[in-house]
Write an enzyme that holds these catalytic residues in place. Structure first.
Site, PDB file in Angstrom:
ATOM      1  N   LEU A 153       0.934  -0.995   0.084  1.00 44.52           N
ATOM      2  CA  LEU A 153      -0.080  -0.045  -0.047  1.00 44.52           C
ATOM      3  C   LEU A 153       0.759   1.144  -0.060  1.00 44.52           C
ATOM      4  O   LEU A 153       1.685   1.482   0.740  1.00 44.52           O
ATOM      5  CB  LEU A 153      -0.880   0.143   1.405  1.00 44.52           C
ATOM      6  CG  LEU A 153      -1.842  -1.204   1.506  1.00 44.52           C
ATOM      7  CD1 LEU A 153      -2.421  -1.257   2.931  1.00 44.52           C
ATOM      8  CD2 LEU A 153      -2.720  -1.544   0.167  1.00 44.52           C
ATOM      9  N   LEU A 253      10.453   6.485 -11.939  1.00 44.66           N
ATOM     10  CA  LEU A 253      11.996   7.098 -12.635  1.00 44.66           C
ATOM     11  C   LEU A 253      11.670   8.697 -12.466  1.00 44.66           C
ATOM     12  O   LEU A 253      12.153   9.387 -13.343  1.00 44.66           O
ATOM     13  CB  LEU A 253      11.768   6.700 -13.918  1.00 44.66           C
ATOM     14  CG  LEU A 253      12.168   5.158 -14.106  1.00 44.66           C
ATOM     15  CD1 LEU A 253      12.253   4.953 -15.803  1.00 44.66           C
ATOM     16  CD2 LEU A 253      13.621   4.862 -13.515  1.00 44.66           C
ATOM     17  N   GLY A 256      14.535  13.143  -7.904  1.00 41.42           N
ATOM     18  CA  GLY A 256      13.955  14.138  -6.659  1.00 41.42           C
ATOM     19  C   GLY A 256      15.167  14.117  -5.585  1.00 41.42           C
ATOM     20  O   GLY A 256      16.250  13.842  -5.815  1.00 41.42           O
ATOM     21  N   CYS A 263       8.444   3.438   4.891  1.00 46.00           N
ATOM     22  CA  CYS A 263       9.028   1.896   4.241  1.00 46.00           C
ATOM     23  C   CYS A 263      10.023   1.762   3.430  1.00 46.00           C
ATOM     24  O   CYS A 263      11.047   0.831   4.115  1.00 46.00           O
ATOM     25  CB  CYS A 263       7.706   1.513   3.017  1.00 46.00           C
ATOM     26  SG  CYS A 263       6.269   1.125   3.735  1.00 46.00           S
TER      27      CYS A 263
HETATM   28  C1  UDX Z   1       5.926   2.497  -0.642  1.00 46.45           C
HETATM   29  C2  UDX Z   1       5.581   1.463  -1.723  1.00 46.45           C
HETATM   30  O1  UDX Z   1       5.231   2.054  -2.850  1.00 46.45           O
HETATM   31  C3  UDX Z   1       4.444   0.729  -1.310  1.00 46.45           C
HETATM   32  O2  UDX Z   1       4.113  -0.471  -2.114  1.00 46.45           O
HETATM   33  C4  UDX Z   1       5.131  -0.120   0.126  1.00 46.45           C
HETATM   34  O3  UDX Z   1       4.202  -0.933   0.512  1.00 46.45           O
HETATM   35  C5  UDX Z   1       5.024   0.825   1.164  1.00 46.45           C
HETATM   36  O4  UDX Z   1       6.119   1.952   0.596  1.00 46.45           O
HETATM   37  P1  UDX Z   1       5.003   4.731   0.149  1.00 46.45           P
HETATM   38  O5  UDX Z   1       6.326   4.890   1.077  1.00 46.45           O
HETATM   39  O6  UDX Z   1       3.642   5.390   0.525  1.00 46.45           O
HETATM   40  O7  UDX Z   1       4.704   3.408  -0.454  1.00 46.45           O
HETATM   41  O8  UDX Z   1       5.301   5.979  -1.054  1.00 46.45           O
HETATM   42  P2  UDX Z   1       5.759   5.748  -2.584  1.00 46.45           P
HETATM   43  O9  UDX Z   1       4.786   6.603  -3.049  1.00 46.45           O
HETATM   44  O10 UDX Z   1       6.370   4.438  -2.867  1.00 46.45           O
HETATM   45  O11 UDX Z   1       7.078   7.027  -2.364  1.00 46.45           O
HETATM   46  C6  UDX Z   1       8.116   6.680  -1.595  1.00 46.45           C
HETATM   47  C7  UDX Z   1       9.201   7.604  -1.972  1.00 46.45           C
HETATM   48  O12 UDX Z   1       9.722   7.712  -2.915  1.00 46.45           O
HETATM   49  C8  UDX Z   1       8.997   8.946  -1.489  1.00 46.45           C
HETATM   50  O13 UDX Z   1       9.648   9.824  -0.840  1.00 46.45           O
HETATM   51  C9  UDX Z   1       8.807   9.638  -2.978  1.00 46.45           C
HETATM   52  O14 UDX Z   1       8.710  10.979  -3.006  1.00 46.45           O
HETATM   53  C10 UDX Z   1       9.931   8.808  -3.758  1.00 46.45           C
HETATM   54  N1  UDX Z   1       9.960   8.761  -4.971  1.00 46.45           N
HETATM   55  C11 UDX Z   1       8.842   7.773  -5.484  1.00 46.45           C
HETATM   56  C12 UDX Z   1      10.787   9.317  -5.744  1.00 46.45           C
HETATM   57  O15 UDX Z   1      11.517  10.034  -5.581  1.00 46.45           O
HETATM   58  N2  UDX Z   1      10.502   9.096  -7.210  1.00 46.45           N
HETATM   59  C13 UDX Z   1       9.703   8.143  -7.923  1.00 46.45           C
HETATM   60  O16 UDX Z   1       9.637   7.956  -9.097  1.00 46.45           O
HETATM   61  C14 UDX Z   1       8.887   7.517  -6.970  1.00 46.45           C
END
Ligand code: UDX
Length: 435
Positions: A153, A253, A256, A263
């Site tokens: 999630l 991708l 940032g 997580c």
């Molecule tokens: C994540 C997983 O997606 C989910 O499946 C798992 O169970 C829990 O961890 P979450 O931590 O809620 O979920 O957020 P997510 O949307 O995955 O983003 C995580 C981090 O990665 C954020 O800090 C986001 O800004 C960063 N991110 C995500 C990027 O920097 N670039 C991206 O392309 C995607």
């Protein structure tokens, strides 16, 4: 089916509510009486779009209950889910399993008839074996199976992720348990969600491998972004150029300021420990952990460089503090490192986030939390966009310019473009885009 959900944190509350919405009768159990009282009064302790309404609907339809008393719910349950926290143990990066094991003991004394005990919490490989041993030791007569059923999630999109998942993973060798799990997830057959049945240890590893892979993907593109800045390339175009290859895929991708949240940081660290304990190295994951931690700090240097190498006495306006939009979660948010380093360099910080300022207040000091983006920008020397909330995507740039001392923007989420910002009279920099 009757479900008992132990733990009303993020995962437990979303999963319990969604199972109730599937038509099952769900009791969510938590030792924290304050939390249970609040839930019974209709107050949701977390920020998750759509959750409040879904809880209210299922409570009103008498399929969702909240209690501190586990006895009846566990006795009557076909499946008992363990969805308690597994924080990083202080000092060594291992997951702290004490809440999982005490839940197992509690369940053991109460189950009645064949019961499936499901670990939803993210737990190291082999935890299911230990849960099974605890239950057997505590109640040798019990008829049960321990299943691993990891959650995938995303905060801010959790309800949709639960109801329309890419897959459901069920780790058990018990046929009887698989039948119960299939029945629980039956509503998903309509959209033909694949249900992957594996051995329990494999399922436990799938969760860590999934999160670690996504962390690798983000960290990879972040390093490519740095390279783009050096060689005159544009990372968004690189992402598109590689992402259209189906073997790579275009998601995760976005370059940032580094990943944060509850997580990825915790799970990459735990996976690294699992691997080293097993005598197998995961050098890629170790590098990702190191590169990401360094990156969050490097973002403050980016601001300092942009300001000519000195921010002493300057005012920096941060837009966004949460680790990503649509959440109030500040855990491991890049903003924490950015604020710390900018303050150490003598900058004054004004900040605005639509949801996380209360949380942020516990984690950072001497920050002036503002009433809105324009209030944060007032008399600042530079704006730094840290989290890509929708409301920052179409700012009134003339107003921004008139409020700032100098029209400068550092966009750590690439939500504007160089040409557009220059055309509006801003000095502008972003991540991995030379043009
Ligand atoms: C994540 C997983 O997606 C989910 O499946 C798992 O169970 C829990 O961890 P979450 O931590 O809620 O979920 O957020 P997510 O949307 O995955 O983003 C995580 C981090 O990665 C954020 O800090 C986001 O800004 C960063 N991110 C995500 C990027 O920097 N670039 C991206 O392309 C995607």
């Amino acid at each position: 089916m009757r479900v008992a959900m132990i733990g009303t944190g993020y995962v437990g509350l979303v999963s319990g509510t969604c199972f109730a919405d599937f038509g099952h009768v769900v009791t969510c159990i938590d030792k924290d009486a304050g939390k249970i009282d609040a839930l019974n009064a209709g107050t949701i302790p977390i920020f998750e779009p759509g959750l409040q309404d879904l809880v209210a609907k299922n409570v009103a339809e008498e399929r969702l209950f909240f209690t501190t008393e586990p006895d009846d719910a566990i006795r009557e349950a076909d499946a008992v889910f363990i969805a308690v926290g597994t924080p990083t143990r202080r000092g060594d990066g291992h997951a702290d399993l004490s809440y999982v094991y005490s839940a197992a003991e509690e369940i053991a004394g109460l189950i009645n008839g064949f019961t499936v005990i499901v670990t939803k919490s993210t737990v190291p490989v082999g935890t299911g074996d230990e849960v099974e041993a605890i239950v057997r030791r505590t109640n040798p007569e019990a008829r049960f199976a321990v299943v691993s059923n990891p959650e995938f999630l995303r905060e801010g999109a959790a309800i949709n992720d639960f109801k329309r998942p890419d897959r459901v993973v069920v780790g058990t060798e018990s046929e009887e348990a698989v039948e119960v799990m299939r029945e629980l997830y039956r509503p998903l057959y309509l959209n033909e969600t694949p249900i992957i049945v594996t051995k329990r240890r494999t399922s436990e590893l799938i969760k860590y491998a999934a999160n670690a892979f996504l962390a690798v993907k983000i960290t990879f593109i972040n390093e490519i972004a740095d390279l783009c800045e050096k060689v005159g390339a544009n990372v968004q175009e690189v992402s598109r150029g590689i992402g259209l290859d189906n073997r790579i895929g275009s998601k995760f991708l976005h370059a940032g300021p580094g990943y944060g949240g509850s997580c990825f940081p915790k799970d990459t660290l735990a996976l690294s420990r699992i691997a080293s304990d097993a005598g197998s190295s995961l050098k890629i994951i170790d590098s990702v952990i190191e590169v990401n931690a360094a990156r969050k700090k490097k973002m403050a240097d980016k601001v300092i460089d942009f300001m000519g190498g000195d921010v002493n006495g300057k005012t920096v306006a941060l837009l966004g503090l949460a680790f990503k939009p649509n959440t109030d979660d500040m855990r491991e948010a890049p903003s924490i490192d950015i604020v710390e380093k900018l303050q150490a360099a003598g900058a004054k910080i004004r900040a605005y986030d639509p949801a996380s300022m209360e949380e942020a207040g516990h984690m950072m000091s001497d920050v002036l939390f503002c009433d809105g983006p324009y209030h944060a920008i007032e008399n600042a020397d530079v704006v730094v966009i840290v989290t890509e909330w929708d409301q920052f995507r179409a700012l009134d740039l003339e107003r921004v310019k008139s409020l700032l001392k100098t029209p400068r923007v550092v966009d750590l989420r690439n939500i504007y473009t160089q040409d557009y910002m220059n055309a509006h009279g801003f000095e502008y920099t972003s991540v991995g885009r030379s043009y």
